[in-house]
Design an enzyme around this catalytic site. Structure first.
Site, PDB file in Angstrom:
ATOM      1  N   HIS A  83       0.818  -1.219   0.000  1.00 55.14           N
ATOM      2  CA  HIS A  83       0.000   0.000   0.000  1.00 55.14           C
ATOM      3  C   HIS A  83       0.853   1.271   0.000  1.00 55.14           C
ATOM      4  O   HIS A  83       0.349   2.352  -0.313  1.00 55.14           O
ATOM      5  CB  HIS A  83      -0.999  -0.011   1.164  1.00 55.14           C
ATOM      6  CG  HIS A  83      -0.437   0.375   2.497  1.00 55.14           C
ATOM      7  ND1 HIS A  83      -0.109  -0.546   3.471  1.00 55.14           N
ATOM      8  CD2 HIS A  83      -0.167   1.585   3.047  1.00 55.14           C
ATOM      9  CE1 HIS A  83       0.334   0.082   4.545  1.00 55.14           C
ATOM     10  NE2 HIS A  83       0.322   1.378   4.312  1.00 55.14           N
ATOM     11  N   ASP A 113       0.227  -7.544   1.744  1.00 55.55           N
ATOM     12  CA  ASP A 113       0.630  -6.138   1.821  1.00 55.55           C
ATOM     13  C   ASP A 113       2.150  -6.000   1.879  1.00 55.55           C
ATOM     14  O   ASP A 113       2.701  -5.315   2.734  1.00 55.55           O
ATOM     15  CB  ASP A 113      -0.015  -5.443   3.014  1.00 55.55           C
ATOM     16  CG  ASP A 113      -0.012  -3.919   2.860  1.00 55.55           C
ATOM     17  OD1 ASP A 113       0.385  -3.426   1.777  1.00 55.55           O
ATOM     18  OD2 ASP A 113      -0.392  -3.218   3.815  1.00 55.55           O
ATOM     19  N   SER A 189       4.588   2.769   7.931  1.00 55.19           N
ATOM     20  CA  SER A 189       4.227   1.589   7.139  1.00 55.19           C
ATOM     21  C   SER A 189       5.412   1.091   6.320  1.00 55.19           C
ATOM     22  O   SER A 189       6.072   1.863   5.623  1.00 55.19           O
ATOM     23  CB  SER A 189       3.074   1.934   6.196  1.00 55.19           C
ATOM     24  OG  SER A 189       1.896   2.185   6.916  1.00 55.19           O
TER      25      SER A 189
END
Length: 351
Positions: A83, A113, A189
């Site tokens: 992402h 992911d 992230s």
């Protein structure tokens, strides 16, 4: 599948203090030596030692439009979240000593992911290793990355939960994620969650600076990343069912001996389990609520007890592969029934 049954999918600095010696016999004693900031005695914190040993392996990942996240060096590549890079073919990465590099997006996997980036990695940025098993709840960890674009930041915490099923933008949840109370903010992230032994025990995926954040399991990453690096793709195991957790109402309506397992609501036509698992074919009312009936309740798969959808996701993700055919136990018509279930390959994500 029905919408209600789908599981959908997220520095501190140490201060220095010094005192002056007191007076004695009317004469002022010389002051104690003051250790300059940054001297070795100021860097004996165990957190500082882990930070120093790992931060040069962490990079800022910048994308078009000013977005960004974090990544780390793994097996001569940079690993981050899918992402973070989205649909980009290239991104920019910056390492600890300030060097910018263009990186090609080698492969991505939306279901885990994860993304693999190819770039010219500086000599000092050594690869980090993934743990062999997730440490116990309560184990101290550090989250490294670039929250809000603040590069080379660190937050500390513990592993506060394991085997979490994390909803994701895809139709499928991310299984076996690691829960932590280490601060994870936008920009973290893709960065590593590391142990005090300098090993990666999770890849940060979701958090909002609160006491609950999540990281992709290192065990899932161990399976997915080598395939992404070698072939560019990873085939996830797939049963082809929609499900509900077994709550008391479902147990009562389906004559289940225990309130455990996962209830099969629907089986995908021509899916892997089409001829072996049975979906619901009726409904009844329990305490004013409509409850499905007639479906199997899966309680064991490949020798593992299945008490929740998290257990099913972990068993599929970490132990099984497309093409396997494994033993399972279901409660069917109120009785335990042993069956053999084929494992298929998860379809490509919807665009």
């Amino acid at each position: 599948m029905t919408n209600q049954t789908r599981r959908r999918f997220l520095a501190g600095a140490a201060g220095v203090a010094a005192g002056l010696a007191g007076c004695s016999s009317g004469r002022r004693s010389p002051p104690d030596p003051v250790t300059p900031w940054g001297a070795e005695s100021d860097r004996d914190s165990p957190y500082t030692a882990v930070y120093d040993a790992t931060i040069e392996s962490v990079a800022f990942v910048g994308t078009a439009g000013g977005g960004g996240g974090s990544g780390f060096v793994y097996d001569d590549y940079v690993v981050t979240n899918q992402h973070v890079v989205g649909d980009a073919d290239t991104v920019d990465v910056r390492f600890e000593r300030g060097e910018w590099r263009e990186a090609g997006v080698t492969a991505t996997d939306v279901y885990a992911d994860l993304a693999v980036l190819s770039t010219d990695i500086p000599d000092y940025a050594r690869p980090l290793s993934l743990v062999d098993s997730v440490p116990p709840v309560g184990t101290e960890v550090l989250a490294l990355g670039s929250p809000f674009g603040l590069e080379s930041s660190v937050s500390t915490g513990i592993i506060s939960g394991k085997n979490r099923s994390l909803s994701s933008p895809s139709e499928f949840a991310i299984p076996n994620t690691v829960q932590t109370d280490a601060g994870l903010d936008p920009g973290n992230s893709g960065g590593p969650l590391v142990t005090m032994d300098n090993e990666v025990t999770g890849i940060a995926v979701a958090g909002a600076g609160t006491s609950v954040g999540f990281a992709v399991s290192p065990l899932l990453a161990r399976r997915v990343l080598p395939e992404l690096i070698q072939t560019g793709t990873y085939s996830h195991p797939f049963l082809g069912i929609s499900l509900l957790p077994v709550m008391p109402a479902i147990a009562e309506a389906n004559d289940l001996p225990e309130t455990r397992g996962i209830y099969v609501v629907e089986v995908l036509d021509s899916g892997p389990a089409d001829q072996t698992l049975r979906g619901a074919d009726g409904e009844t009312t329990v305490d004013g609520r409509t409850v499905p009936t007639g479906g199997d309740t899966l309680v064991e798969l490949a020798g593992n007890a299945i008490d929740s959808d998290a257990d099913l996701g972990t068993t599929l993700a970490l132990e099984l592969s497309p093409g396997d055919r494994v033993d399972a136990t279901v409660i069917r018509d109120g009785e335990p029934t042993d069956i053999r279930v084929p494992i298929g390959s998860r379809p490509p994500p919807e665009q």
